[in-house]
Scaffold this motif. Structure first.
Motif, PDB file in Angstrom:
ATOM      1  N   VAL A  89      -5.177   1.179   1.884  1.00 20.74           N
ATOM      2  CA  VAL A  89      -4.168   0.882   2.907  1.00 20.74           C
ATOM      3  C   VAL A  89      -4.859   0.150   4.059  1.00 20.74           C
ATOM      4  O   VAL A  89      -5.813   0.649   4.655  1.00 20.74           O
ATOM      5  N   TYR A  90      -4.387  -1.044   4.332  1.00 14.55           N
ATOM      6  CA  TYR A  90      -4.944  -1.897   5.385  1.00 14.55           C
ATOM      7  C   TYR A  90      -4.198  -1.663   6.697  1.00 14.55           C
ATOM      8  O   TYR A  90      -4.787  -1.659   7.756  1.00 14.55           O
ATOM      9  N   PHE A  91      -2.871  -1.449   6.598  1.00 13.59           N
ATOM     10  CA  PHE A  91      -2.031  -1.218   7.774  1.00 13.59           C
ATOM     11  C   PHE A  91      -0.812  -0.423   7.344  1.00 13.59           C
ATOM     12  O   PHE A  91      -0.263  -0.640   6.271  1.00 13.59           O
ATOM     13  N   SER A  92      -0.386   0.497   8.201  1.00 11.82           N
ATOM     14  CA  SER A  92       0.849   1.229   7.993  1.00 11.82           C
ATOM     15  C   SER A  92       1.441   1.512   9.366  1.00 11.82           C
ATOM     16  O   SER A  92       0.832   2.200  10.179  1.00 11.82           O
ATOM     17  N   GLY A  93       2.598   0.942   9.625  1.00 15.87           N
ATOM     18  CA  GLY A  93       3.212   1.110  10.940  1.00 15.87           C
ATOM     19  C   GLY A  93       4.370   0.153  11.111  1.00 15.87           C
ATOM     20  O   GLY A  93       4.990  -0.270  10.136  1.00 15.87           O
ATOM     21  N   LYS A  94       4.642  -0.185  12.366  1.00 14.04           N
ATOM     22  CA  LYS A  94       5.753  -1.085  12.654  1.00 14.04           C
ATOM     23  C   LYS A  94       5.242  -2.434  13.157  1.00 14.04           C
ATOM     24  O   LYS A  94       4.295  -2.502  13.926  1.00 14.04           O
TER      25      LYS A  94
END
Length: 170
Positions: A89-94
């Motif tokens: 996972v490189y990025f998880s968000g908004k």
């Protein structure tokens, strides 16, 4: 006359130096891009929907990086979204108020999924076929699936779905 010959020779040498530098630059760039392409094409994806999905909107990259375009494909998926290949996972968000998750598949290839709500966190490893989140309402009810090679070169993620070419006997 001697001055003219020295001047002409120095211009010729400078012109040759420029040509040599340009050739060297092109060779280095070709090798750099070839490394990106070969690293990216080593990964074989599954469909992020878990099944072969209908393409609702095609990949339509802009002519210039800053112009409008469609930097991925929209897929008619169910609510469950899975990792198409192993990765981190490189990025998880908004991003701009929309839930996004991004997965790195090695050092040169990254995929993005929007609008997908996920409980995964940056740095977590995922396996191909593992659930990475659920499709959120919005984006015309479709999954926006993107792929980047290198830092910011968007490519069509559908190209990674094809398996190896095999010749069959007659």
């Amino acid at each position: 006359m001697a001055f003219f010959l020295l001047y002409a020779e120095s211009r010729l040498v400078r012109g040759m130096k420029k040509k040599i530098l340009v050739c060297l630059f092109l060779v280095l760039c070709a090798g750099f891009l070839n490394n990106f392409a070969s690293a990216a094409h080593q990964v074989r994806f599954r469909w992020p929907c878990g099944f072969r999905a209908r393409v609702v909107a095609r990949f339509d990259p802009p002519a210039k990086k800053w112009l409008a375009g469609h930097r991925g494909v929209d897929l008619a998926c169910g609510s469950t979204i899975v990792a198409p290949a192993d990765g981190t996972v490189y990025f998880s968000g908004k991003v701009a108020g929309k839930p996004v998750i991004s997965i790195a598949h090695g050092p040169h290839l990254r995929t993005t999924y929007e609008p997908v709500v996920s409980t995964l966190r940056k740095g977590q490893r995922v396996k191909a076929g593992e659930v990475i989140g659920s499709l959120n309402a919005g984006h015309h009810g479709a999954l926006h699936w993107g792929a980047l090679v290198g830092k910011d070169v968007y490519v069509n993620p559908l190209q990674f779905l094809a398996g190896p070419i095999r010749l069959k006997p007659l």
